[in-house]
Motif scaffolding. Structure first.
Motif, PDB file in Angstrom:
ATOM      1  N   THR A 150       8.926   7.007   6.558  1.00 28.94           N
ATOM      2  CA  THR A 150       9.286   5.881   5.701  1.00 28.94           C
ATOM      3  C   THR A 150       8.990   6.221   4.240  1.00 28.94           C
ATOM      4  O   THR A 150       9.752   5.857   3.337  1.00 28.94           O
ATOM      5  CB  THR A 150       8.509   4.618   6.134  1.00 28.94           C
ATOM      6  OG1 THR A 150       8.726   4.411   7.540  1.00 28.94           O
ATOM      7  CG2 THR A 150       8.956   3.389   5.369  1.00 28.94           C
ATOM      8  N   ASP A 151       7.923   6.935   3.998  1.00 29.52           N
ATOM      9  CA  ASP A 151       7.543   7.352   2.644  1.00 29.52           C
ATOM     10  C   ASP A 151       8.386   8.565   2.227  1.00 29.52           C
ATOM     11  O   ASP A 151       8.252   9.645   2.810  1.00 29.52           O
ATOM     12  CB  ASP A 151       6.048   7.717   2.635  1.00 29.52           C
ATOM     13  CG  ASP A 151       5.559   8.133   1.259  1.00 29.52           C
ATOM     14  OD1 ASP A 151       6.394   8.346   0.348  1.00 29.52           O
ATOM     15  OD2 ASP A 151       4.327   8.239   1.095  1.00 29.52           O
ATOM     16  N   PRO A 152       9.261   8.388   1.238  1.00 28.48           N
ATOM     17  CA  PRO A 152      10.160   9.495   0.857  1.00 28.48           C
ATOM     18  C   PRO A 152       9.424  10.678   0.228  1.00 28.48           C
ATOM     19  O   PRO A 152      10.004  11.758   0.073  1.00 28.48           O
ATOM     20  CB  PRO A 152      11.105   8.842  -0.156  1.00 28.48           C
ATOM     21  CG  PRO A 152      10.343   7.688  -0.720  1.00 28.48           C
ATOM     22  CD  PRO A 152       9.437   7.197   0.386  1.00 28.48           C
ATOM     23  N   ASN A 153       8.148  10.475  -0.119  1.00 20.68           N
ATOM     24  CA  ASN A 153       7.378  11.574  -0.713  1.00 20.68           C
ATOM     25  C   ASN A 153       6.843  12.551   0.335  1.00 20.68           C
ATOM     26  O   ASN A 153       6.295  13.599  -0.015  1.00 20.68           O
ATOM     27  CB  ASN A 153       6.184  11.011  -1.493  1.00 20.68           C
ATOM     28  CG  ASN A 153       6.642  10.047  -2.574  1.00 20.68           C
ATOM     29  OD1 ASN A 153       7.480  10.393  -3.408  1.00 20.68           O
ATOM     30  ND2 ASN A 153       6.135   8.815  -2.531  1.00 20.68           N
TER      31      ASN A 153
ATOM     32  N   PRO B 268       1.066   8.744   9.060  1.00 21.42           N
ATOM     33  CA  PRO B 268       1.953   7.778   8.405  1.00 21.42           C
ATOM     34  C   PRO B 268       3.197   7.420   9.211  1.00 21.42           C
ATOM     35  O   PRO B 268       3.577   8.140  10.137  1.00 21.42           O
ATOM     36  CB  PRO B 268       2.328   8.495   7.105  1.00 21.42           C
ATOM     37  CG  PRO B 268       2.178   9.946   7.392  1.00 21.42           C
ATOM     38  CD  PRO B 268       1.077  10.072   8.396  1.00 21.42           C
ATOM     39  N   GLU B 269       3.809   6.316   8.828  1.00 20.27           N
ATOM     40  CA  GLU B 269       4.932   5.756   9.587  1.00 20.27           C
ATOM     41  C   GLU B 269       6.127   6.712   9.650  1.00 20.27           C
ATOM     42  O   GLU B 269       6.562   7.234   8.614  1.00 20.27           O
ATOM     43  CB  GLU B 269       5.357   4.436   8.941  1.00 20.27           C
ATOM     44  CG  GLU B 269       6.399   3.686   9.739  1.00 20.27           C
ATOM     45  CD  GLU B 269       6.714   2.323   9.129  1.00 20.27           C
ATOM     46  OE1 GLU B 269       5.854   1.424   9.221  1.00 20.27           O
ATOM     47  OE2 GLU B 269       7.803   2.178   8.544  1.00 20.27           O
ATOM     48  N   HIS B 270       6.636   6.882  10.850  1.00 22.67           N
ATOM     49  CA  HIS B 270       7.791   7.764  11.055  1.00 22.67           C
ATOM     50  C   HIS B 270       8.473   7.424  12.369  1.00 22.67           C
ATOM     51  O   HIS B 270       7.978   6.611  13.145  1.00 22.67           O
ATOM     52  CB  HIS B 270       7.353   9.228  11.036  1.00 22.67           C
ATOM     53  CG  HIS B 270       6.448   9.604  12.172  1.00 22.67           C
ATOM     54  ND1 HIS B 270       5.122   9.211  12.256  1.00 22.67           N
ATOM     55  CD2 HIS B 270       6.677  10.328  13.308  1.00 22.67           C
ATOM     56  CE1 HIS B 270       4.580   9.687  13.364  1.00 22.67           C
ATOM     57  NE2 HIS B 270       5.500  10.355  14.025  1.00 22.67           N
TER      58      HIS B 270
ATOM     59  N   THR C 102       5.810  -0.427   7.413  1.00 23.35           N
ATOM     60  CA  THR C 102       6.672  -1.618   7.615  1.00 23.35           C
ATOM     61  C   THR C 102       6.544  -2.229   9.002  1.00 23.35           C
ATOM     62  O   THR C 102       7.016  -3.334   9.226  1.00 23.35           O
ATOM     63  CB  THR C 102       8.152  -1.246   7.369  1.00 23.35           C
ATOM     64  OG1 THR C 102       8.585  -0.348   8.398  1.00 23.35           O
ATOM     65  CG2 THR C 102       8.328  -0.581   5.999  1.00 23.35           C
TER      66      THR C 102
ATOM     67  N   TYR D 207       5.281   1.684   2.387  1.00 22.98           N
ATOM     68  CA  TYR D 207       5.740   2.679   3.349  1.00 22.98           C
ATOM     69  C   TYR D 207       5.203   2.426   4.764  1.00 22.98           C
ATOM     70  O   TYR D 207       5.302   3.289   5.636  1.00 22.98           O
ATOM     71  CB  TYR D 207       5.354   4.087   2.878  1.00 22.98           C
ATOM     72  CG  TYR D 207       5.805   4.357   1.459  1.00 22.98           C
ATOM     73  CD1 TYR D 207       7.101   4.041   1.047  1.00 22.98           C
ATOM     74  CD2 TYR D 207       4.924   4.900   0.527  1.00 22.98           C
ATOM     75  CE1 TYR D 207       7.504   4.262  -0.258  1.00 22.98           C
ATOM     76  CE2 TYR D 207       5.332   5.128  -0.785  1.00 22.98           C
ATOM     77  CZ  TYR D 207       6.618   4.799  -1.171  1.00 22.98           C
ATOM     78  OH  TYR D 207       7.022   5.020  -2.461  1.00 22.98           O
TER      79      TYR D 207
ATOM     80  N   TRP E 210       3.156   4.174  13.415  1.00 22.63           N
ATOM     81  CA  TRP E 210       2.106   4.868  12.673  1.00 22.63           C
ATOM     82  C   TRP E 210       0.783   4.524  13.329  1.00 22.63           C
ATOM     83  O   TRP E 210       0.700   3.585  14.127  1.00 22.63           O
ATOM     84  CB  TRP E 210       2.126   4.493  11.186  1.00 22.63           C
ATOM     85  CG  TRP E 210       1.838   3.048  10.872  1.00 22.63           C
ATOM     86  CD1 TRP E 210       2.719   2.002  10.913  1.00 22.63           C
ATOM     87  CD2 TRP E 210       0.575   2.498  10.452  1.00 22.63           C
ATOM     88  NE1 TRP E 210       2.096   0.840  10.555  1.00 22.63           N
ATOM     89  CE2 TRP E 210       0.778   1.108  10.255  1.00 22.63           C
ATOM     90  CE3 TRP E 210      -0.690   3.035  10.213  1.00 22.63           C
ATOM     91  CZ2 TRP E 210      -0.256   0.247   9.846  1.00 22.63           C
ATOM     92  CZ3 TRP E 210      -1.709   2.183   9.792  1.00 22.63           C
ATOM     93  CH2 TRP E 210      -1.495   0.806   9.615  1.00 22.63           C
TER      94      TRP E 210
ATOM     95  N   LYS F 295       0.321   2.687  -1.008  1.00 30.21           N
ATOM     96  CA  LYS F 295       1.197   3.189   0.073  1.00 30.21           C
ATOM     97  C   LYS F 295       1.774   2.057   0.919  1.00 30.21           C
ATOM     98  O   LYS F 295       2.600   2.306   1.819  1.00 30.21           O
ATOM     99  CB  LYS F 295       0.406   4.132   1.004  1.00 30.21           C
ATOM    100  CG  LYS F 295      -0.185   5.350   0.323  1.00 30.21           C
ATOM    101  CD  LYS F 295       0.885   6.339  -0.075  1.00 30.21           C
ATOM    102  CE  LYS F 295       0.260   7.565  -0.728  1.00 30.21           C
ATOM    103  NZ  LYS F 295       1.270   8.372  -1.429  1.00 30.21           N
TER     104      LYS F 295
END
Lengths: 181, 181
Positions: free
Chosen positions: A169-172, A72-74, A122, A120, A144, A117
């Motif tokens: 990007t996903d706060p979870n 995932p995006e980071h 972008t 999250y 990502w 999702k």
């Protein structure tokens, strides 16, 4: 993640490393890291890693992506005055990877993310990596990636790695190593 | 080295990368570096390299050793106050490598060096690397390596690389890139 589930994912990852003809030791095989990013949905969002070396100067890993699996995006933020954040090079060894970075978004992306999702993800500037292709990311830039339908094995070369400092990007998401829990 | 000879060694190196199933691009294949260390005896003392990435923080290369080929003894000295010298990890991907570092000398080394070069090989602590095995060298420590009878392919992960600063035990060695001369 239960130990039985961890072992299942590790065995599957080992299978991809074998397809890519990248030998690892028995010790490394037992210690393949399975990252579920705290989402408990490894099948769709997850990453399998063999860390070869990580010291205060450089890091080298093998990344395994199951078919369609998403990292995932980071981004890797600056860590201190002398460290602008992790810089990294992805080199595809086997399979195909769709890598997304900051820049002009592609019109029809090959990568597909779960509908819930979408917010999250972008950045949509697309780079396609086939075996032998590589791409180097500047520090602190969003990215990502997702494997193609066969899965993928990617060598990552980088400056020192400190997963705990990654910003998703996903706060979870929580980027903590998965062990028997 | 004549261009025809360079091309011959490059083709041979590419054959080993194919055996190891490590894909490289056509551009990389044309630019495989053939290091003869100024000795004009690549068959015995030489190294073939594909540099994937070399920036001010880290470096990643693929090293090819023809059967019995030797990378001669050297060390990577400190470069400035903030840099204690190149640190590097060798990971064998294919074939077998006999790596020699400072420490207790082995009684019967697997590595064999030409008789007239013996004085320039002073460290004999032996580490044998088979596919999947790796070894990380401290900066500024003497080392040399030789492949087994099948040749070898080795991934090198390291801090930033600056071949020109290497210090070789053999004073006849010049570590300059071989191009058409």
């Amino acid at each position: 993640m239960k130990l039985s589930e961890l072992r299942k994912h590790q065995r599957r990852a080992l299978g991809f490393l074998k397809k890519a003809r990248l030998p690892i030791t028995a010790h490394e095989a037992k210690n393949i890291e399975v990252a579920d990013f705290g989402l408990n949905d490894v099948q769709h969002i997850g990453l399998e890693l063999v860390v070869y070396e990580n010291n205060d100067r450089y890091c080298a890993k093998e990344l395994v992506l199951f078919p369609g699996q998403i990292c995932p995006e980071h981004r890797h933020p600056p860590r201190d005055a002398g460290n602008p954040g992790k810089r990294e090079t992805f080199r595809c060894r086997w399979g195909k990877v769709f890598l997304y970075v900051e820049g002009e978004p592609v019109r029809r992306p090959k990568g597909k993310v779960p509908a819930d999702k979408k917010p999250y993800f972008t950045v949509w500037h697309e780079i396609i990596l086939k075996p032998g292709d590589q791409y180097t990311l500047a520090p602190n830039t969003l990215h990502w990636f997702q494997s193609g339908p066969q899965g993928a094995v990617v060598s990552e070369f980088s400056s020192s790695s400190d997963d705990e400092s990654d910003i998703f990007t996903d706060p979870n998401i929580m980027r903590i190593p998965v062990i028997d829990q």
